[in-house]
Design a protein around this motif. Structure first.
Motif, PDB file in Angstrom:
ATOM      1  N   THR A   1       0.838  -1.191   0.000  1.00 22.69           N
ATOM      2  CA  THR A   1       0.000   0.000   0.000  1.00 22.69           C
ATOM      3  C   THR A   1       0.882   1.254   0.000  1.00 22.69           C
TER       4      THR A   1
ATOM      5  N   ARG B   1      -5.863   3.343  -6.048  1.00 23.92           N
ATOM      6  CA  ARG B   1      -6.212   3.674  -4.673  1.00 23.92           C
ATOM      7  C   ARG B   1      -7.692   4.044  -4.575  1.00 23.92           C
TER       8      ARG B   1
ATOM      9  N   ASN C   1     -11.941  -1.184  -4.673  1.00 23.71           N
ATOM     10  CA  ASN C   1     -12.001  -2.359  -3.813  1.00 23.71           C
ATOM     11  C   ASN C   1     -10.898  -3.361  -4.177  1.00 23.71           C
TER      12      ASN C   1
ATOM     13  N   SER D   1      -9.817   3.228   6.397  1.00 28.58           N
ATOM     14  CA  SER D   1     -11.120   2.563   6.275  1.00 28.58           C
ATOM     15  C   SER D   1     -11.095   1.323   5.389  1.00 28.58           C
ATOM     16  N   GLN D   2     -10.157   1.239   4.442  1.00 24.38           N
ATOM     17  CA  GLN D   2     -10.107   0.075   3.555  1.00 24.38           C
ATOM     18  C   GLN D   2      -9.303  -1.087   4.133  1.00 24.38           C
TER      19      GLN D   2
ATOM     20  N   GLU E   1     -10.171  -4.900   3.754  1.00 24.84           N
ATOM     21  CA  GLU E   1      -9.947  -5.514   2.444  1.00 24.84           C
ATOM     22  C   GLU E   1      -8.562  -6.161   2.364  1.00 24.84           C
TER      23      GLU E   1
END
Length: 372
Positions: free
Chosen positions: A207, A251, A254, A274-275, A278
């Protein structure tokens, strides 16, 4: 551009220097550029370094705004834009109060110009980088360290001192600016991969892939023979692929829809937010999650059943074993990694550099250059 060899050049050390003083937690108004700061003196087993370049990192901004305080629930950008102000008692990364004024700067490239007692004077003239997670000052106790530029003064100045044993000579044809992009970002990335035990053939998800640590993690994971999927802004996809990523997930989209459940061996996370759920969903059974940042927000939702039913392993990565930095120096000298510098600034323009850093408009490192 190759570095200039200053080994044989005499150097007169002045009494005062230019430096940026952090005068308290808050906005960029707390960064004070001055030219009357006393030059540090190398103590026992320390060296004095004439700083040539110092890169900008999240930890500099997080420390300035007090983001490490438990009172802060949002991401780095929210704190930097005037969000809730923390208690200064726990606003540094170590959880203890920071003393002011402080010269920040975790990344340092420069030349040794003086050797303290116990240090061979033959080291004067070496071009060096400083290990950003210092262990000397805590007597090498496990899982303890000082951050250069946090618990002690760092590289946002013309001169800095550091432990001789944690100041590494580097033989390469990189520029000083390029070398300054390595210590914090690349050691963090290598630490993440090392702790997670990334192996050849594994699928690694990174990420925050366009930033300093993310772009370093891509290179270092590829160096280990892994397949890398990166998460980055759609507009930066071409640059991230050029760093070595095999695939880019835009980015905000999902991740499960793009990769499928149970498709990744290791997640290297710098973002959280918040992601975050996933990222856990795409991990395979027995997968590993390593984290060293939470720029989108530190508070996440975890279904503990997913953790134990999938036999996942989580690694929080701050402390670094000695081998991490030593390995990085060897990678640089063997040409196994490359620097990614987006832009440079005069040291006096540190506020602008940090604002640009937070804008996330650049892929790679932003580097400050002290006055000559």
């Amino acid at each position: 551009m190759a570095a200039v060899d200053t080994t044989q050049m005499p150097h007169r050390i002045p009494r005062f220097m230019a430096a940026v003083l952090l005068t308290g937690h808050g906005g960029t108004e707390k960064l004070e550029f001055r030219d009357d700061v006393p030059v540090p003196v190398a103590g026992q087993n320390e060296v004095l370094i004439r700083v040539q370049a110092a890169a900008v990192n999240n930890t500099d901004i997080n420390t300035r705004i007090g983001w490490y305080s438990k009172a802060i629930k949002g991401g780095t950008a929210e704190g930097a834009s005037g969000g809730p102000r923390p208690s200064s008692d726990d606003a540094a990364w170590s959880g203890t109060a920071l003393s002011f004024p402080r010269i920040q700067g975790a990344d340092c490239c420069g030349y040794i110009v003086a050797a303290g007692e116990g240090v061979d004077s033959s080291r004067i003239g070496e071009r060096v980088i400083v290990r950003n997670m210092l262990r000397t000052y805590v007597n090498y106790r496990p899982f303890e360290c000082w951050t250069f530029g946090s618990e002690c003064d760092g590289a946002f100045a013309q001169y800095a001192k550091a432990p001789a044993s944690e100041t590494y000579k580097v033989n390469c044809d990189w520029s000083d600016v390029e070398l300054a992009s390595i210590p914090c970002a690349y050691s963090t990335a290598e630490g993440l991969l090392h702790r997670a035990g990334v192996r050849a053939g594994e699928h690694v998800l990174v990420t925050g892939a366009s930033g300093g640590v993310g772009s370093a993690a891509i290179q270092l994971a590829k160096r280990r023979g892994a397949k890398v999927t990166a998460i980055a802004a759609r507009g930066k996809a071409a640059e991230v692929l050029a760093f070595g990523a095999d695939r880019v997930v835009p980015r905000g989209e999902n991740v499960v829809d793009h990769l499928g459940r149970a498709s990744v061996d290791v997640v290297v996370d710098l973002v959280a937010g918040s992601q975050w759920p996933e990222l856990i969903e795409v991990l395979r059974r027995g997968g590993r999650y390593s984290v060293a940042g939470a720029i989108a927000g530190p508070i996440v939702e975890l279904d503990v059943r997913t953790l134990y039913l999938k036999d996942l392993t989580f690694f929080g990565c701050t402390f670094q074993e000695d081998a991490i930095f030593e390995n990085l120096v060897s990678y640089v000298e063997r040409g196994e990694i490359r620097p990614i510098v987006a832009k440079t600034y005069p040291l006096k323009d540190i506020a602008k550099a940090q604002e640009d850093f937070l804008s996330k408009q650049f892929a790679g490192k932003l580097v400050l250059i002290p006055p000559a």
